[in-house]
Structure formats: C-alpha cells, structure tokens
Design a protein around this motif. Structure first.
Motif, PDB file in Angstrom:
ATOM      1  N   VAL A  91      12.177  -0.890   3.133  1.00 18.98           N
ATOM      2  CA  VAL A  91      10.756  -0.785   3.456  1.00 18.98           C
ATOM      3  C   VAL A  91      10.066   0.161   2.489  1.00 18.98           C
ATOM      4  O   VAL A  91       8.975  -0.139   1.967  1.00 18.98           O
ATOM      5  N   TYR A  92      10.689   1.311   2.200  1.00 22.51           N
ATOM      6  CA  TYR A  92      10.075   2.277   1.282  1.00 22.51           C
ATOM      7  C   TYR A  92       9.892   1.669  -0.114  1.00 22.51           C
ATOM      8  O   TYR A  92       8.826   1.791  -0.723  1.00 22.51           O
ATOM      9  N   GLU A  93      10.926   1.030  -0.627  1.00 23.41           N
ATOM     10  CA  GLU A  93      10.842   0.481  -1.980  1.00 23.41           C
ATOM     11  C   GLU A  93       9.812  -0.640  -2.060  1.00 23.41           C
ATOM     12  O   GLU A  93       9.083  -0.758  -3.051  1.00 23.41           O
ATOM     13  N   LEU A  94       9.745  -1.456  -1.015  1.00 22.13           N
ATOM     14  CA  LEU A  94       8.774  -2.544  -1.023  1.00 22.13           C
ATOM     15  C   LEU A  94       7.353  -1.998  -0.890  1.00 22.13           C
ATOM     16  O   LEU A  94       6.433  -2.461  -1.573  1.00 22.13           O
ATOM     17  N   GLN A  95       7.156  -0.998  -0.025  1.00 21.68           N
ATOM     18  CA  GLN A  95       5.841  -0.377   0.075  1.00 21.68           C
ATOM     19  C   GLN A  95       5.438   0.237  -1.263  1.00 21.68           C
ATOM     20  O   GLN A  95       4.277   0.146  -1.669  1.00 21.68           O
ATOM     21  N   SER A  96       6.402   0.846  -1.951  1.00 17.51           N
ATOM     22  CA  SER A  96       6.117   1.444  -3.266  1.00 17.51           C
ATOM     23  C   SER A  96       5.661   0.377  -4.251  1.00 17.51           C
ATOM     24  O   SER A  96       4.703   0.580  -5.014  1.00 17.51           O
ATOM     25  N   GLU A  97       6.346  -0.754  -4.227  1.00 20.66           N
ATOM     26  CA  GLU A  97       5.977  -1.863  -5.120  1.00 20.66           C
ATOM     27  C   GLU A  97       4.572  -2.364  -4.793  1.00 20.66           C
ATOM     28  O   GLU A  97       3.760  -2.625  -5.693  1.00 20.66           O
ATOM     29  N   ILE A  98       4.267  -2.489  -3.505  1.00 23.16           N
ATOM     30  CA  ILE A  98       2.947  -2.944  -3.078  1.00 23.16           C
ATOM     31  C   ILE A  98       1.874  -1.945  -3.509  1.00 23.16           C
ATOM     32  O   ILE A  98       0.809  -2.324  -4.009  1.00 23.16           O
ATOM     33  N   ILE A  99       2.150  -0.643  -3.344  1.00 19.86           N
ATOM     34  CA  ILE A  99       1.195   0.401  -3.733  1.00 19.86           C
ATOM     35  C   ILE A  99       0.903   0.331  -5.229  1.00 19.86           C
ATOM     36  O   ILE A  99      -0.246   0.434  -5.661  1.00 19.86           O
ATOM     37  N   ARG A 100       1.928   0.129  -6.039  1.00 17.55           N
ATOM     38  CA  ARG A 100       1.714   0.038  -7.491  1.00 17.55           C
ATOM     39  C   ARG A 100       0.859  -1.188  -7.840  1.00 17.55           C
ATOM     40  O   ARG A 100      -0.033  -1.110  -8.694  1.00 17.55           O
ATOM     41  N   LYS A 101       1.135  -2.297  -7.183  1.00 13.76           N
ATOM     42  CA  LYS A 101       0.355  -3.507  -7.447  1.00 13.76           C
ATOM     43  C   LYS A 101      -1.101  -3.316  -7.033  1.00 13.76           C
ATOM     44  O   LYS A 101      -2.022  -3.728  -7.745  1.00 13.76           O
ATOM     45  N   LEU A 102      -1.323  -2.697  -5.873  1.00 20.11           N
ATOM     46  CA  LEU A 102      -2.687  -2.451  -5.407  1.00 20.11           C
ATOM     47  C   LEU A 102      -3.428  -1.516  -6.355  1.00 20.11           C
ATOM     48  O   LEU A 102      -4.625  -1.686  -6.597  1.00 20.11           O
ATOM     49  N   SER A 103      -2.708  -0.526  -6.885  1.00 18.89           N
ATOM     50  CA  SER A 103      -3.346   0.426  -7.803  1.00 18.89           C
ATOM     51  C   SER A 103      -3.764  -0.245  -9.107  1.00 18.89           C
ATOM     52  O   SER A 103      -4.733   0.178  -9.753  1.00 18.89           O
ATOM     53  N   ARG A 104      -3.033  -1.287  -9.501  1.00 18.62           N
ATOM     54  CA  ARG A 104      -3.395  -2.011 -10.723  1.00 18.62           C
ATOM     55  C   ARG A 104      -4.556  -2.975 -10.470  1.00 18.62           C
ATOM     56  O   ARG A 104      -5.306  -3.321 -11.388  1.00 18.62           O
ATOM     57  N   ARG A 105      -4.706  -3.373  -9.222  1.00 22.04           N
ATOM     58  CA  ARG A 105      -5.729  -4.358  -8.874  1.00 22.04           C
ATOM     59  C   ARG A 105      -7.129  -3.760  -8.941  1.00 22.04           C
ATOM     60  O   ARG A 105      -8.081  -4.430  -9.350  1.00 22.04           O
ATOM     61  N   GLY A 106      -7.269  -2.487  -8.502  1.00 19.38           N
ATOM     62  CA  GLY A 106      -8.591  -1.872  -8.519  1.00 19.38           C
ATOM     63  C   GLY A 106      -8.637  -0.602  -7.702  1.00 19.38           C
ATOM     64  O   GLY A 106      -7.631  -0.158  -7.140  1.00 19.38           O
ATOM     65  N   ALA A 107      -9.816  -0.003  -7.637  1.00 20.29           N
ATOM     66  CA  ALA A 107     -10.015   1.248  -6.910  1.00 20.29           C
ATOM     67  C   ALA A 107      -9.713   1.065  -5.424  1.00 20.29           C
ATOM     68  O   ALA A 107      -9.998   0.019  -4.844  1.00 20.29           O
ATOM     69  N   CYS A 108      -9.148   2.099  -4.795  1.00 16.20           N
ATOM     70  CA  CYS A 108      -8.843   2.044  -3.366  1.00 16.20           C
ATOM     71  C   CYS A 108      -8.504   3.433  -2.862  1.00 16.20           C
ATOM     72  O   CYS A 108      -8.340   4.382  -3.639  1.00 16.20           O
ATOM     73  N   VAL A 109      -8.405   3.549  -1.543  1.00 14.79           N
ATOM     74  CA  VAL A 109      -7.928   4.758  -0.877  1.00 14.79           C
ATOM     75  C   VAL A 109      -6.608   4.408  -0.207  1.00 14.79           C
ATOM     76  O   VAL A 109      -6.519   3.400   0.497  1.00 14.79           O
ATOM     77  N   ILE A 110      -5.578   5.230  -0.433  1.00 13.07           N
ATOM     78  CA  ILE A 110      -4.277   4.990   0.179  1.00 13.07           C
ATOM     79  C   ILE A 110      -3.886   6.232   0.970  1.00 13.07           C
ATOM     80  O   ILE A 110      -3.844   7.339   0.430  1.00 13.07           O
TER      81      ILE A 110
END
Length: 206
Positions: A91-110
C-alpha cells in the motif's frame, strides 16, 4: 509560474491540518488528495478499501503489517514460493507511485502519507507541518467525534503515535521536526483561515 507547485501537509491529529488543506485547495482551485489516496491504492491492488485503510498511516497494527497478498493479476502466487511483500509495504509503495504521478500531473494539495518525503526532489514542493496547542486539539476532536475530553486526549495520543511511527519508519526522519520539514506552523496562533492565508501567500509568491 514555470514549475507547478505542490503543497504537502503533515499534521498532528486534531491540529486542523486537513481543514487547512481543504481551504487551500478551494481557494487555489486545485485538487486535494488525502483519504482518496487509500481508495486509489485499494483499486490498484484489487483489495477492499477497508483492508487498505487498515494499514494506512493512522491504523497500523501488528497483524495486518505482516499480512501478505499476491500482486494484482497473480493471485495464484499465494500458493507459490515466490516472495510477496507485506500488505502495508504494498500500500505504501503504491501510494508513493500515485503521489509521484499526481505531482507530475499538476498543482495539488496532498495531506499526510509521507508526501513531503516522497516529493523531496520536486522543485515546486512546499512542505509544511501543522501543529496546534494541545487544548485546542482536544476541543476539536471532542467536538468532531462527540467524545469526553479524556477520550479525546487518549485518541490524540494514540493517533499521533501511529502517525509518528508511520512517518519515521518510512522516511528515517523525525516526524514534526524542523529538520524534517520546510515550514512548521502552529494553527492555534493564526487560526485555520489565518494559517491558510500565509500558505496561500507562499504558494502564490512562487
């Protein structure tokens, strides 16, 4: 702005960090990611959201930390000798992958999920940790969950301990330390709106 910006928010339980994230996302008209990251990871792993939530940052326990599932699409691997990661690590590694993809997509708050550490090399990352006076945290949690002050204080102590363990076990850094975060803010000093004002100003100044 040449590089889109990401705001990551670490927070003490009951400090108002999630509410501040909501205020910022609304004002800046950018997405907020928090519990929805758990749902995304569960969908990718093909497991129930409740199961993924059981190893999320505030609900670690010894049983599910050691529980393993086969990688998605390889359910037969459960019967093989192939190594399978513990569920909490998947779960941690997949969430990390998702966070990196979201950060490349555009501005956001995490909010939470070690996003500050995961995005430490992102040039547009604004990393903030929100704390608050203990009495304010007790009041907020007692009201939110309809608890006595004693039970609210116990809940704060437990969840802070779990968040600290989650963060430090994955990053090797001290949770809530000025050495681990770019910005530390006490929401009791400025209030939720006032804290959001400062962070909005920092965001827009970039």
């Amino acid at each position: 702005m040449a590089e889109h910006r990401i705001i990551t928010i670490g927070r003490q339980f009951g400090s108002g960090g999630h509410e501040i994230g909501n205020i910022l996302a609304t004002r800046l008209e950018i997405p907020l990611y928090d519990n929805n990251l758990v749902r995304m990871a569960a969908e990718k792993l093909d497991i129930r959201e409740e199961t993924a939530r059981a190893v999320d940052e505030t609900t670690l326990n010894s049983f599910l930390t050691g529980y393993v599932i086969a990688p998605m699409g390889y359910k037969e691997a459960i019967r093989s000798d192939e190594y399978t990661q513990p569920l909490n690590e998947q779960v941690y590694e997949l969430q990390s992958e998702i966070i990196r993809k979201l950060s490349r997509r555009g501005a956001c708050v995490i909010v939470g999920r070690c996003a500050d550490y995961i995005l430490k090399d992102h040039p547009g990352c604004i990393d903030v940790f929100i704390c608050a006076d203990h009495k304010d945290r007790i009041r907020r949690i007692a009201e939110r969950y309809d608890l006595s002050e004693k039970k609210a204080a116990d809940k704060i102590k437990r969840i802070d301990r779990e968040r600290k363990y989650y963060y430090e076990s994955h990053t090797g850094l001290d949770w809530g330390s000025p050495l681990s975060h770019q910005i530390l803010m006490n929401a009791s000093r400025l209030g939720l709106e006032g804290t959001a004002d400062v962070l909005e100003m920092i965001y827009r100044a970039g």
